[in-house]
Design a protein around this motif. Sequence first.
Motif, PDB file in Angstrom:
ATOM      1  N   PRO A  69       0.775  -1.258  -0.015  1.00  0.00           N
ATOM      2  CA  PRO A  69       0.131   0.108   0.076  1.00  0.00           C
ATOM      3  C   PRO A  69       0.957   1.279  -0.140  1.00  0.00           C
ATOM      4  CG  PRO A  69      -0.891  -1.624   1.470  1.00  0.00           C
ATOM      5  CD  PRO A  69       0.195  -2.147   1.121  1.00  0.00           C
ATOM      6  N   TRP A  70       1.907   1.107   0.745  1.00  0.00           N
ATOM      7  CA  TRP A  70       2.776   2.653   0.903  1.00  0.00           C
ATOM      8  C   TRP A  70       3.412   3.004  -0.423  1.00  0.00           C
ATOM      9  CZ3 TRP A  70       7.611   2.953  -0.717  1.00  0.00           C
ATOM     10  CH2 TRP A  70       8.445   1.752  -0.768  1.00  0.00           C
TER      11      TRP A  70
ATOM     12  N   GLU B 223       0.741   4.409  -3.111  1.00  0.00           N
ATOM     13  CA  GLU B 223       0.420   5.663  -2.894  1.00  0.00           C
ATOM     14  C   GLU B 223       1.214   6.685  -3.741  1.00  0.00           C
ATOM     15  OE1 GLU B 223      -1.729   7.389  -0.970  1.00  0.00           O
ATOM     16  OE2 GLU B 223      -2.929   5.580  -0.726  1.00  0.00           O
TER      17      GLU B 223
ATOM     18  N   PRO C 223       0.333   4.120  -8.317  1.00  0.00           N
ATOM     19  CA  PRO C 223      -0.796   3.252  -8.276  1.00  0.00           C
ATOM     20  C   PRO C 223      -0.702   2.278  -9.107  1.00  0.00           C
ATOM     21  CG  PRO C 223      -1.545   5.490  -9.105  1.00  0.00           C
ATOM     22  CD  PRO C 223      -0.060   5.496  -8.702  1.00  0.00           C
TER      23      PRO C 223
ATOM     24  N   ARG D 179       4.697  13.396  -6.496  1.00  0.00           N
ATOM     25  CA  ARG D 179       4.932  11.970  -6.941  1.00  0.00           C
ATOM     26  C   ARG D 179       5.093  11.753  -8.424  1.00  0.00           C
ATOM     27  NH1 ARG D 179      -0.627   8.454  -6.245  1.00  0.00           N
ATOM     28  NH2 ARG D 179      -1.636   9.464  -8.227  1.00  0.00           N
TER      29      ARG D 179
END
Length: 248
Positions: A43-44, A47, A50, A68
Amino acid sequence: MSDIHLYTAATPNGIKISILLEELGLPYKVTAINLTENTQKEPWFLEINPNGRIPALTDTFTDGKPIRLFESGSIMQYLTDRYDTEHKVSYPKGSREYYEVNNWLMWQMGGLGPMQGQLNHFNLYTPEKIEYGINRYKNETRRLYRTLETQLKSSTSGYVVGDRCTSADIACWGWVASAKWAGIDMAEFPVLHQWVERLLKRPGLEKGRHVPSKDIYEALQNITEEQKEAAAVGTRKWIQDGMKEDAK
């Protein structure tokens, strides 16, 4: 001042970014992503990207907030647009050369990388050999190599675009340098082979290709088909498991 953090692995796409960062002389932090343990699916990491692929990059943007970046071509454009103010490995935005570099960057992203990646898959990672797939992607990869070789033959500088090494060279280098792994005989492409060797003499490329781990270009030159097969066994299972998971 940059606050660049690169998330990467030792793949042709991964080393594009570390090579570019070294060519630009930018400070950066590195987190090595263990692909076989599916760190890129955690999950990290999702983020940041995706799509669950490497490379990815974070930075502090001009507004002071985090930004990002994912997809290697997008990251390369960001880094040159924002940080290459002296145009060490780029050209001024709006110039003919700027758009020509983009041509070859998109060519690599849409053609060379995917086609050679599929060749690797059918040649090394399928449960059984599918000759149609191997021949289809090997011939297409060879066609793309010929396209790049033709471009280099017309170059007076020895680089893909204009008078300097750019993102076009950097993006393509890792793929062509791993030709032996894909089963491509570089004797067919002498100009391209000379280009690979010439770029190795650049300190930025030499340092960047070993991030986050040692590059295997030299070792590949003498690898046998038996050694390749042995090395592919573990990766084959990981790829097949991943395909099953993605199909759910």
